[in-house]
Design a protein around this motif. Structure first.
Motif, PDB file in Angstrom:
ATOM      1  N   ALA A  67       0.845  -1.201   0.000  1.00  0.00           N
ATOM      2  CA  ALA A  67       0.000   0.000   0.000  1.00  0.00           C
ATOM      3  C   ALA A  67       0.875   1.243   0.000  1.00  0.00           C
ATOM      4  CB  ALA A  67      -0.916  -0.012   1.223  1.00  0.00           C
ATOM      5  N   ALA A  68       1.935   1.198   0.775  1.00  0.00           N
ATOM      6  CA  ALA A  68       2.811   2.370   0.918  1.00  0.00           C
ATOM      7  C   ALA A  68       3.483   2.742  -0.401  1.00  0.00           C
ATOM      8  CB  ALA A  68       3.850   2.107   1.998  1.00  0.00           C
ATOM      9  N   VAL A  69       3.995   1.743  -1.133  1.00  0.00           N
ATOM     10  CA  VAL A  69       4.644   2.056  -2.419  1.00  0.00           C
ATOM     11  C   VAL A  69       3.684   2.811  -3.311  1.00  0.00           C
ATOM     12  CG1 VAL A  69       6.136   1.130  -4.229  1.00  0.00           C
ATOM     13  CG2 VAL A  69       5.525  -0.307  -2.309  1.00  0.00           C
ATOM     14  N   LYS A  70       2.476   2.287  -3.373  1.00  0.00           N
ATOM     15  CA  LYS A  70       1.468   2.885  -4.238  1.00  0.00           C
ATOM     16  C   LYS A  70       1.225   4.350  -3.853  1.00  0.00           C
ATOM     17  CE  LYS A  70      -1.562  -0.448  -5.067  1.00  0.00           C
ATOM     18  NZ  LYS A  70      -2.817  -1.233  -4.931  1.00  0.00           N
ATOM     19  N   ILE A  71       0.989   4.582  -2.585  1.00  0.00           N
ATOM     20  CA  ILE A  71       0.630   5.931  -2.115  1.00  0.00           C
ATOM     21  C   ILE A  71       1.820   6.878  -2.168  1.00  0.00           C
ATOM     22  CG2 ILE A  71      -0.409   7.252  -0.249  1.00  0.00           C
ATOM     23  CD1 ILE A  71      -2.365   5.344  -1.167  1.00  0.00           C
ATOM     24  N   PHE A  72       2.982   6.383  -1.756  1.00  0.00           N
ATOM     25  CA  PHE A  72       4.182   7.226  -1.807  1.00  0.00           C
ATOM     26  C   PHE A  72       4.443   7.680  -3.241  1.00  0.00           C
ATOM     27  CE2 PHE A  72       6.244   5.213   2.194  1.00  0.00           C
ATOM     28  CZ  PHE A  72       5.600   6.133   2.993  1.00  0.00           C
ATOM     29  N   ALA A  73       4.323   6.734  -4.172  1.00  0.00           N
ATOM     30  CA  ALA A  73       4.601   7.039  -5.571  1.00  0.00           C
ATOM     31  C   ALA A  73       3.621   8.084  -6.099  1.00  0.00           C
ATOM     32  CB  ALA A  73       4.519   5.773  -6.414  1.00  0.00           C
ATOM     33  N   LEU A  93      10.726  -0.465   2.901  1.00  0.00           N
ATOM     34  CA  LEU A  93      10.358  -0.572   1.495  1.00  0.00           C
ATOM     35  C   LEU A  93      11.610  -0.741   0.647  1.00  0.00           C
ATOM     36  CD1 LEU A  93       7.550  -0.196   0.435  1.00  0.00           C
ATOM     37  CD2 LEU A  93       8.058   2.158  -0.093  1.00  0.00           C
ATOM     38  N   PHE A  94      12.557   0.136   0.903  1.00  0.00           N
ATOM     39  CA  PHE A  94      13.798   0.146   0.137  1.00  0.00           C
ATOM     40  C   PHE A  94      14.627  -1.095   0.424  1.00  0.00           C
ATOM     41  CE2 PHE A  94      18.291   1.457  -0.271  1.00  0.00           C
ATOM     42  CZ  PHE A  94      18.288   1.697  -1.632  1.00  0.00           C
ATOM     43  N   GLN A  95      14.675  -1.457   1.705  1.00  0.00           N
ATOM     44  CA  GLN A  95      15.477  -2.617   2.080  1.00  0.00           C
ATOM     45  C   GLN A  95      14.953  -3.892   1.446  1.00  0.00           C
ATOM     46  OE1 GLN A  95      15.376  -2.227   6.350  1.00  0.00           O
ATOM     47  NE2 GLN A  95      17.381  -1.223   6.401  1.00  0.00           N
ATOM     48  N   GLU A  96      13.658  -4.079   1.523  1.00  0.00           N
ATOM     49  CA  GLU A  96      13.059  -5.267   0.924  1.00  0.00           C
ATOM     50  C   GLU A  96      13.320  -5.291  -0.580  1.00  0.00           C
ATOM     51  OE1 GLU A  96      11.449  -7.697   2.429  1.00  0.00           O
ATOM     52  OE2 GLU A  96      11.207  -6.870   4.445  1.00  0.00           O
ATOM     53  N   ALA A  97      13.093  -4.158  -1.211  1.00  0.00           N
ATOM     54  CA  ALA A  97      13.261  -4.082  -2.660  1.00  0.00           C
ATOM     55  C   ALA A  97      14.723  -4.293  -3.032  1.00  0.00           C
ATOM     56  CB  ALA A  97      12.778  -2.731  -3.168  1.00  0.00           C
ATOM     57  N   LEU A 141      13.517  -1.780 -12.668  1.00  0.00           N
ATOM     58  CA  LEU A 141      12.791  -0.569 -12.307  1.00  0.00           C
ATOM     59  C   LEU A 141      11.779  -0.191 -13.384  1.00  0.00           C
ATOM     60  CD1 LEU A 141      15.413   1.652 -10.468  1.00  0.00           C
ATOM     61  CD2 LEU A 141      13.614   0.195  -9.556  1.00  0.00           C
ATOM     62  N   GLY A 142      12.126  -0.514 -14.639  1.00  0.00           N
ATOM     63  CA  GLY A 142      11.209  -0.218 -15.737  1.00  0.00           C
ATOM     64  C   GLY A 142       9.895  -0.960 -15.612  1.00  0.00           C
ATOM     65  N   GLN A 176       7.702   1.533  -7.556  1.00  0.00           N
ATOM     66  CA  GLN A 176       8.970   1.261  -6.882  1.00  0.00           C
ATOM     67  C   GLN A 176      10.032   2.259  -7.313  1.00  0.00           C
ATOM     68  OE1 GLN A 176      10.608  -0.339  -4.153  1.00  0.00           O
ATOM     69  NE2 GLN A 176       9.477  -2.109  -4.918  1.00  0.00           N
ATOM     70  N   ALA A 177      10.134   2.453  -8.616  1.00  0.00           N
ATOM     71  CA  ALA A 177      11.153   3.354  -9.161  1.00  0.00           C
ATOM     72  C   ALA A 177      10.949   4.778  -8.661  1.00  0.00           C
ATOM     73  CB  ALA A 177      11.113   3.330 -10.685  1.00  0.00           C
ATOM     74  N   LYS A 178       9.702   5.230  -8.729  1.00  0.00           N
ATOM     75  CA  LYS A 178       9.385   6.586  -8.280  1.00  0.00           C
ATOM     76  C   LYS A 178       9.830   6.786  -6.832  1.00  0.00           C
ATOM     77  CE  LYS A 178       7.138  10.591  -8.537  1.00  0.00           C
ATOM     78  NZ  LYS A 178       5.786  10.701  -7.976  1.00  0.00           N
ATOM     79  N   VAL A 179       9.488   5.819  -6.012  1.00  0.00           N
ATOM     80  CA  VAL A 179       9.828   5.932  -4.591  1.00  0.00           C
ATOM     81  C   VAL A 179      11.338   5.912  -4.400  1.00  0.00           C
ATOM     82  CG1 VAL A 179       9.655   4.807  -2.342  1.00  0.00           C
ATOM     83  CG2 VAL A 179       7.650   4.956  -3.807  1.00  0.00           C
ATOM     84  N   THR A 180      11.993   5.004  -5.083  1.00  0.00           N
ATOM     85  CA  THR A 180      13.441   4.873  -4.924  1.00  0.00           C
ATOM     86  C   THR A 180      14.172   6.113  -5.407  1.00  0.00           C
ATOM     87  OG1 THR A 180      13.153   2.530  -5.358  1.00  0.00           O
ATOM     88  CG2 THR A 180      15.405   3.373  -5.384  1.00  0.00           C
ATOM     89  N   GLN A 181      13.754   6.619  -6.547  1.00  0.00           N
ATOM     90  CA  GLN A 181      14.503   7.735  -7.150  1.00  0.00           C
ATOM     91  C   GLN A 181      14.212   9.061  -6.454  1.00  0.00           C
ATOM     92  OE1 GLN A 181      16.211   5.172  -9.059  1.00  0.00           O
ATOM     93  NE2 GLN A 181      16.769   7.178  -9.866  1.00  0.00           N
TER      94      GLN A 181
END
Lengths: 193, 193, 193, 193
Positions: free
Chosen positions: D15-21, D58-62, D95-96, D101-106
């Motif tokens: 849920a967090a990835v989605k909302i953060f992004a 999030l980042f650690q898991e990914a 990431l593509g 995921q990419a949005k959050v990471t970058q």
DNA sequence: GATGAATGAGAGTTCATTCAT
DNA sequence: AATGAATGAACTCTCATTCAT
């Protein structure tokens, strides 16, 4: 968001009337209301959208009770004259027994801009309608002149009673508001005949 | 400090009525009034103590003109009935021709706390006194009931007319305010007899 | 509103770089910047729309100076290889001598949402364009492969240099950033050939 | 406290990835994540220490999955050039296929202060180490220049790929990120030789 | 007298986090 | 373990008022 119900909703409302009446709407801080209600500042925002919302809800709740009570009393009346007397007496007696409520209604309530139409007009309209119905019924039953415009008459009646309350609220010396019901009624009822 | 006179004093006053009527007292910034008046922010404080002071002066100036004009008109009346009619007509006609003034008087003026007693009550009292004098004269000359309380009657009359103006100000559709003078008078004068 | 010029504008800007670099954008209160700049809190809002605006202006001013300085330096170069070297050296040397600026640019700047496109993208584009022109010129003059996509090459070059700066900013041990210009250039220029 | 495991742990993470992004880290309320995950606000705090913790986990898991997957792919490569190509391709392809995921990471990840060193640096180091090993191996096996500093080369490579992803994330028009792997590889591998 | 840049107190509102149920 | 109502610290931004020029 903004639950507008529950035990604390009414606790905050009660606190707000007291504080608004004492210090006025604009001088009252949300924190003051919260402290008086014994809740945290943030709790206020669980039950109300914003500060203005408290004032509007205050009026809506009070007006709902008022119209409800007045309706019941009008049902017991036998003719339009009695009804008109009931309206005036109920208005003056009710506010006369709730000085804080009266102060807020007469003075503080008139300080909002946008919300005034949405939140305040509607409940007030219910009261206005009640008065106009008494007048119309009085005309139909031959109690009052047919050439009267019911809306104008309502304005005169409401304005008169409202001003009587305002003077009482602003007055430094306390006096019995309900006692003015009779002379005001007599003055107004003659005008309708 | 606070000259309360001079050319710019009136320029600022005129600007203030316009802006207060449009946006309301609390939403109006002193800077807005200054810009509308074509003066600097600081200049406002040469002519007025504080923001509230503008509103109070506004009312005082208007009320002085109003009472002055009404007095002159009452002098031309021959009897109390004509005078009462004159009061109601003058009130409705004057405000009806000055929508901004009316808006500020009916709505914005009631938003102050302390100053309300000092700055507003007094000029208003002059008007109230004028009305009460008409009633008392009417009683002395046998036009109106002796058992009437002049003050209560005044509240009813003023409240009625005031409410008629308020409704007109709040109304979205424009209509002729002065046209209501006659029915309102007829309703009220009967009550006094 | 928001003058975005004048002596205090730059005073506040300088204070902001310092504080943002030390505590980060979100942890910095406007009051902190005001105190560091020796002005009142409200003064900040005479020169900037809102807190974010300070960050954006910071970047715009810095980027304008950066692109201006880089342009002058590129004019003195004789061929694309020298220009590419100049880009990399100028980037690393400039930020290497302005640690606060670098910290803000690399880390804090990437924390805004809407404004990022309007306020930040545009000035950055000027820099990107400069890099891409070097690559294109290199291709035209036979220095670099024709099959290269200038935009992709630019991303690689900028990304590489940018990451070198980020590592330097994040590093606990201080070292000479400009000294990395040569190896980075050598690595990248070969890739273009 | 902070279980950091279990079924709901992953539900909340998704849920967090989605909302953060979609809204960005700072604009996202813990309550938003809770609602998206279908759990109560308080439940989030059974699985995570604090809001920042969600981003870090999030980042650690990914990153764990990413390094794991990349490691497996590198094992199948026969030489450093293939490995370098694999790194770039895997980075861009992975990431593509995970835009959120990419949005959050970058973008979002770079908005934390303290935790950045503890929670983010470490997993990133694993990736950096992997890249540096490829370079060192390439130097030992004679594929790449011995005078290269492996760390600098790593910064150039990572920075280049990272920037390519950032541009893709920020781009309004969608395009195939994986398709950039080849030209980027060709540009970078030449530089190492 | 006139200006308008500067001031700084002030308050509404948000939201991460807690904890009794 | 799960809930979600309650908390209260935190902070941005506004704007009436002042005063040096």
């Amino acid at each position: 968001m903004a639950k507008r119900t529950g035990e604390k909703y009414f606790t905050i409302l009660e606190a707000a009337v007291k504080i608004f009446a004492r210090h006025g709407f604009h001088r009252t801080r949300v924190a003051d209301i919260a402290r008086e209600a014994g809740v945290a500042d943030g709790t206020v925002y669980i039950y109300f959208e914003k500060k203005e919302d408290i004032l509007v809800c205050l009026f809506q709740e009070a007006m709902a009770r008022f119209v409800e009570g007045l309706s019941r009393r009008l049902e017991q009346c036998e003719n339009p004259d009695q009804k008109l007397a009931a309206v005036i007496d109920y208005h003056l007696t009710t506010l006369g027994s709730l000085p804080d409520q009266a102060k807020v209604t007469q003075i503080e309530l008139r300080q909002i801009d946008e919300a005034i139409n949405k939140g305040i007009s509607l409940p007030l309209m219910h009261y206005f309608k009640l008065i106009e119905e008494v007048i119309t019924e009085g005309q139909e039953k031959g109690f009052y002149r047919r050439d009267l415009n019911a809306r104008t008459a309502r304005k005169v009646i409401f304005g008169a009673v409202d001003e009587v309350v305002t003077c009482w609220v602003m007055s430094k010396k306390p006096y019995d508001l309900g006692g003015l019901a009779k002379p005001v009624f007599e003055l107004l009822v003659k005008g309708l005949k």
